[in-house]
Scaffold this motif. Structure first.
Motif, short mmCIF file in Angstrom:
data_model
loop_
_atom_site.label_atom_id
_atom_site.label_comp_id
_atom_site.label_asym_id
_atom_site.label_seq_id
_atom_site.Cartn_x
_atom_site.Cartn_y
_atom_site.Cartn_z
N MET A 91 0.79 -1.23 0.00
CA MET A 91 0.00 0.00 0.00
C MET A 91 0.83 1.29 0.00
SD MET A 91 -3.04 0.80 -0.49
CE MET A 91 -3.75 -0.83 -0.24
N PRO A 92 1.90 1.43 0.80
CA PRO A 92 2.68 2.67 0.74
C PRO A 92 3.29 2.93 -0.64
CG PRO A 92 3.22 1.41 2.70
CD PRO A 92 2.40 0.51 1.84
N HIS A 93 3.69 1.88 -1.33
CA HIS A 93 4.26 2.02 -2.67
C HIS A 93 3.19 2.47 -3.68
CE1 HIS A 93 7.99 0.18 -1.29
NE2 HIS A 93 7.26 -0.77 -0.71
N LEU A 94 1.97 1.94 -3.50
CA LEU A 94 0.87 2.36 -4.38
C LEU A 94 0.53 3.82 -4.15
CD1 LEU A 94 -1.72 -0.57 -4.44
CD2 LEU A 94 -0.69 0.56 -6.40
N GLU A 95 0.51 4.23 -2.88
CA GLU A 95 0.21 5.62 -2.57
C GLU A 95 1.26 6.56 -3.17
OE1 GLU A 95 0.04 5.38 1.66
OE2 GLU A 95 -2.06 4.73 1.71
N ALA A 96 2.51 6.13 -3.10
CA ALA A 96 3.59 6.94 -3.67
C ALA A 96 3.48 7.03 -5.19
CB ALA A 96 4.95 6.35 -3.27
N LEU A 97 3.13 5.92 -5.84
CA LEU A 97 2.97 5.91 -7.29
C LEU A 97 1.82 6.82 -7.71
CD1 LEU A 97 3.68 4.66 -10.10
CD2 LEU A 97 1.96 2.90 -9.60
N ALA A 98 0.71 6.72 -7.01
CA ALA A 98 -0.46 7.54 -7.35
C ALA A 98 -0.13 9.02 -7.20
CB ALA A 98 -1.64 7.16 -6.45
N ALA A 99 0.57 9.37 -6.12
CA ALA A 99 0.93 10.77 -5.91
C ALA A 99 1.89 11.26 -7.00
CB ALA A 99 1.55 10.92 -4.52
N ASP A 100 2.85 10.42 -7.36
CA ASP A 100 3.84 10.79 -8.37
C ASP A 100 3.22 11.00 -9.75
OD1 ASP A 100 6.60 11.15 -9.32
OD2 ASP A 100 6.26 9.21 -10.34
N LYS A 101 2.23 10.17 -10.10
CA LYS A 101 1.61 10.22 -11.43
C LYS A 101 0.34 11.06 -11.46
CE LYS A 101 4.71 7.37 -13.05
NZ LYS A 101 5.75 7.84 -13.98
N GLY A 102 -0.04 11.61 -10.32
CA GLY A 102 -1.26 12.43 -10.28
C GLY A 102 -2.53 11.63 -10.46
N LEU A 103 -2.53 10.38 -9.98
CA LEU A 103 -3.69 9.51 -10.11
C LEU A 103 -4.43 9.40 -8.77
CD1 LEU A 103 -2.02 6.59 -12.10
CD2 LEU A 103 -3.35 8.50 -13.03
N ARG A 104 -5.69 9.12 -8.86
CA ARG A 104 -6.46 8.85 -7.65
C ARG A 104 -6.32 7.37 -7.31
NH1 ARG A 104 -12.95 9.96 -6.51
NH2 ARG A 104 -12.93 9.26 -4.32
N LEU A 105 -6.14 7.08 -6.02
CA LEU A 105 -6.06 5.68 -5.57
C LEU A 105 -7.33 5.34 -4.80
CD1 LEU A 105 -4.51 3.02 -5.11
CD2 LEU A 105 -3.52 4.07 -3.06
N VAL A 106 -8.02 4.30 -5.26
CA VAL A 106 -9.23 3.82 -4.59
C VAL A 106 -8.96 2.42 -4.06
CG1 VAL A 106 -11.65 3.15 -4.92
CG2 VAL A 106 -10.75 5.19 -6.05
N THR A 107 -9.24 2.19 -2.81
CA THR A 107 -9.04 0.86 -2.22
C THR A 107 -10.37 0.15 -2.05
OG1 THR A 107 -9.13 1.76 0.03
CG2 THR A 107 -6.97 1.57 -0.99
N MET A 108 -10.39 -1.15 -2.37
CA MET A 108 -11.60 -1.97 -2.25
C MET A 108 -11.28 -3.20 -1.42
SD MET A 108 -13.80 -0.22 -4.02
CE MET A 108 -15.16 -1.37 -4.15
N ASP A 109 -11.86 -3.27 -0.23
CA ASP A 109 -11.71 -4.45 0.62
C ASP A 109 -12.50 -5.59 -0.02
OD1 ASP A 109 -11.94 -6.43 2.59
OD2 ASP A 109 -12.03 -4.99 4.22
N THR A 110 -11.82 -6.64 -0.46
CA THR A 110 -12.50 -7.70 -1.22
C THR A 110 -13.54 -8.44 -0.39
OG1 THR A 110 -10.67 -9.20 -0.72
CG2 THR A 110 -10.61 -8.05 -2.82
N TYR A 111 -13.41 -8.45 0.93
CA TYR A 111 -14.42 -9.10 1.77
C TYR A 111 -15.71 -8.29 1.76
CZ TYR A 111 -16.93 -10.85 5.82
OH TYR A 111 -17.91 -11.35 6.64
N LYS A 112 -15.58 -6.97 1.91
CA LYS A 112 -16.77 -6.12 1.96
C LYS A 112 -17.32 -5.83 0.57
CE LYS A 112 -15.42 -3.70 6.22
NZ LYS A 112 -15.09 -2.39 6.82
N SER A 113 -16.47 -5.88 -0.43
CA SER A 113 -16.89 -5.51 -1.79
C SER A 113 -16.78 -6.71 -2.73
CB SER A 113 -16.02 -4.35 -2.31
OG SER A 113 -16.05 -3.27 -1.42
N ARG A 114 -17.32 -7.83 -2.31
CA ARG A 114 -17.18 -9.07 -3.08
C ARG A 114 -17.84 -8.96 -4.45
NH1 ARG A 114 -13.22 -12.00 -3.01
NH2 ARG A 114 -13.42 -11.91 -5.26
N ASN A 115 -18.97 -8.27 -4.54
CA ASN A 115 -19.65 -8.17 -5.83
C ASN A 115 -18.77 -7.50 -6.87
OD1 ASN A 115 -22.12 -9.43 -5.26
ND2 ASN A 115 -22.93 -7.59 -4.27
N ILE A 116 -18.15 -6.39 -6.50
CA ILE A 116 -17.31 -5.67 -7.44
C ILE A 116 -16.05 -6.47 -7.75
CG2 ILE A 116 -15.91 -3.59 -7.75
CD1 ILE A 116 -18.06 -2.07 -6.20
#
Length: 402
Positions: A341-366
Motif C-alpha cells: 500500500m505505501p508504494h501504491l500511494e507513492a505511485l499515485a501521488a507521483d503520477k497524479g492519479l487517484r487511488l481507490v481501495t476496495m476491501d475484497t471481503y466487503k466488496s465481493r460483488n465488485i
C-alpha cells in the motif's frame, strides 16, 4: 429513467415490513409492493401470538399493525401490486420490477419477502376452520391445545417431528397416514421417536375426508383408502403438515432456487443476483417464524443499504472519473496488501492519479465483477474501463500499470 427507488421490497409480511423499517430509517427511498389488500402476510392470519419476544400476548394482526405503523413512522411507501418479473438492467446495477398491471419500477436494490403458504389439500372444512382448530404450525399454536386431543395429517419428517413436539402439550396425537401400517415418509430416527412415544397413535391407510365443527373443530371424518369406509373421530384440533409452497413463481430462471422452490441466500440474505436480497419464509432456511423473518429483514436491509452505497461510490470514484484511477483490491489483514500500500500511494501521488481501495471481503460483488481472485490485485481504470492490471505484484512492478 422513471423514478428510481433505493430499494423495492416485494411482500409486506414480517420480513418485508422489518426490512422496510430498517431501510427507511437508514434514509433509503423505500417502496413496499404487496399483492394483498392488507399487509402482514401469514402472521396477519394468526388469531393468537405468544412467542414473539417482548410481546407477551397479541394477535397476529395486532403485531403486524405495529410493524406497519413503524414503517409509516419512517416514511415507507406502500403500493398494492402483483409482481410478475424481476430483471437486472443493462447497466448491471439497477433492477427492473414488473407488475401485472403493466408497471415497470426501477430500484437500486430489491428485497424479496413474498413468503410461503402452507400447502392446502382442499379438504372439506379446511379453509372454514383455519385458525379455529385447523393449524399449520406446531411451534406457533401447540400451547393452545394443552391437554386436548388432536389429529395430525402427514407422515414426512415435518409431520413426525412436529407430532413429537406437540406431545409436550397435548393429551394425544393421532397421525392419519396414507400408507400401510408401519410405513412413514420420515427418516428412521424420526420414525423411532414417534413409535416410541406413548402419546402418538396411527390411523393407517387413511386420509381425512372432512373437518367438522361448529364455531371450532370438534371432529373429523376419516376415510379408509382400502375399504372406502368412513368413520367419525372426535378431536379438538387438526394440524396439517403436508409441506409449504414458496411464492417464487415469478423468479424462475432469474435467481437460484432450491429444489423446493425456495430462494437460496448467503449470510447477508443476498441471492444469486447482485443487489437482490430475500427475507422470511421464502428463503431456504431451517426455521420459519415471525421472529426469524424479522431478523432476516433487518439483515437484508442493512446489506442492501451497504450494497447501494458501495455501487454508487464505485460509479462516482471510478466509472465516472475524468482521470485515470488506480484501484487496489486488497484486505487490511493481508500482509502483502499492507506491504504494497505505501508504494501504491507513492505511485499515485507521483503520477497524479487517484487511488481507490476496495476491501475484497466487503466488496465481493465488485471484486467478482472484475474476476479478482488474488489479493492484492491492482487495476488501472481509464474512462471507466480496465486499462492495465497486476496480480500480487512486487513494489518494483507497479510502474507497469502506468
Amino acid at each position: 429513467m422513471s423514478e428510481v427507488y433505493d430499494v423495492i421490497i416485494i411482500g409486506g409480511g414480517a420480513g418485508g415490513l422489518s426490512a422496510g423499517v430498517y431501510c427507511a430509517r437508514g434514509k433509503m427511498k423505500t417502496l413496499v409492493l404487496e399483492s394483498s389488500s392488507n399487509t402482514g402476510g401469514q402472521c396477519a392470519k394468526t388469531s393468537e401470538l405468544e412467542n414473539y419476544p417482548g410481546i407477551v400476548e397479541s394477535t397476529g394482526p395486532g403485531l403486524m399493525n405495529m410493524f406497519r405503523a413503524h414503517c409509516d413512522k419512517f416514511g415507507v411507501e406502500f403500493q398494492r401490486a402483483q409482481v410478475t418479473g424481476l430483471a437486472l438492467d443493462s447497466d448491471g446495477f439497477h433492477k427492473r420490477v414488473t407488475t401485472r398491471d403493466g408497471q415497470t419500477l426501477m430500484a437500486k436494490s430489491v428485497i424479496i419477502g413474498t413468503g410461503a403458504n402452507p400447502r392446502v389439500l382442499g379438504i372439506k372444512g379446511e379453509r372454514e376452520f383455519t385458525a379455529k382448530g385447523v393449524s399449520y404450525c406446531a411451534t406457533c399454536d401447540a400451547d393452545f391445545y394443552e391437554d386436548l386431543d388432536i389429529i395430525v395429517v402427514g407422515s414426512g419428517n415435518t409431520a413426525v417431528e412436529e407430532s413429537v413436539f406437540l406431545t409436550k402439550f397435548v393429551n394425544s396425537v393421532r397421525m392419519v397416514v396414507l400408507h400401510d401400517e408401519g410405513v412413514l415418509d420420515a427418516d428412521r430416527t424420526a420414525q423411532e421417536q414417534a413409535f416410541a412415544n406413548d402419546k402418538i397413535s396411527f390411523i393407517w391407510n387413511s386420509c381425512v375426508d372432512e373437518i367438522c365443527g361448529d364455531e371450532l373443530v370438534n371432529g373429523v371424518k376419516i376415510k379408509n383408502l382400502k375399504t372406502g369406509e368412513i368413520t367419525d373421530e372426535a378431536c379438538d384440533g387438526v394440524f396439517m403438515f403436508v409441506g409449504t409452497v414458496p411464492m417464487t413463481d415469478f423468479l424462475k430462471d432469474t435467481i437460484e432456487l432450491s429444489k423446493g422452490g425456495y430462494i437460496v441466500v448467503d449470510d447477508k440474505q443476498e441471492t444469486s443476483m447482485p443487489g437482490v436480497f430475500a427475507a422470511g419464509d421464502v428463503c431456504d432456511k431451517f426455521l420459519r417464524q415471525v421472529v426469524t423473518a424479522a431478523g432476516d429483514g433487518a439483515v437484508a436491509a442493512v446489506a442492501a443499504d451497504r450494497y447501494v452505497q458501495e455501487e454508487e461510490h464505485w460509479s462516482e470514484s471510478v466509472l465516472d472519473a475524468e482521470k485515470d484511477v488506480l484501484v487496489a483490491f486488497w484486505s487490511p489483514v493481508d500482509p502483502k496488501s499492507l506491504e504494497l500500500m505505501p508504494h501504491l500511494e507513492a505511485l499515485a501521488a507521483d503520477k497524479g492519479l487517484r487511488l481507490v481501495t476496495m476491501d475484497t471481503y466487503k466488496s465481493r460483488n465488485i471484486a467478482d465483477r472484475y474476476e479478482v481472485s488474488q489479493i492484492p490485485t491492482v487495476i488501472r481504470f481509464s474512462q471507466g474501463e480496465p486499462a492495465s492490471r497486476l496480480e500480487a505484484p512486487a513494489a518494483d512492478q507497479l510502474e507497469k500499470l502506468v
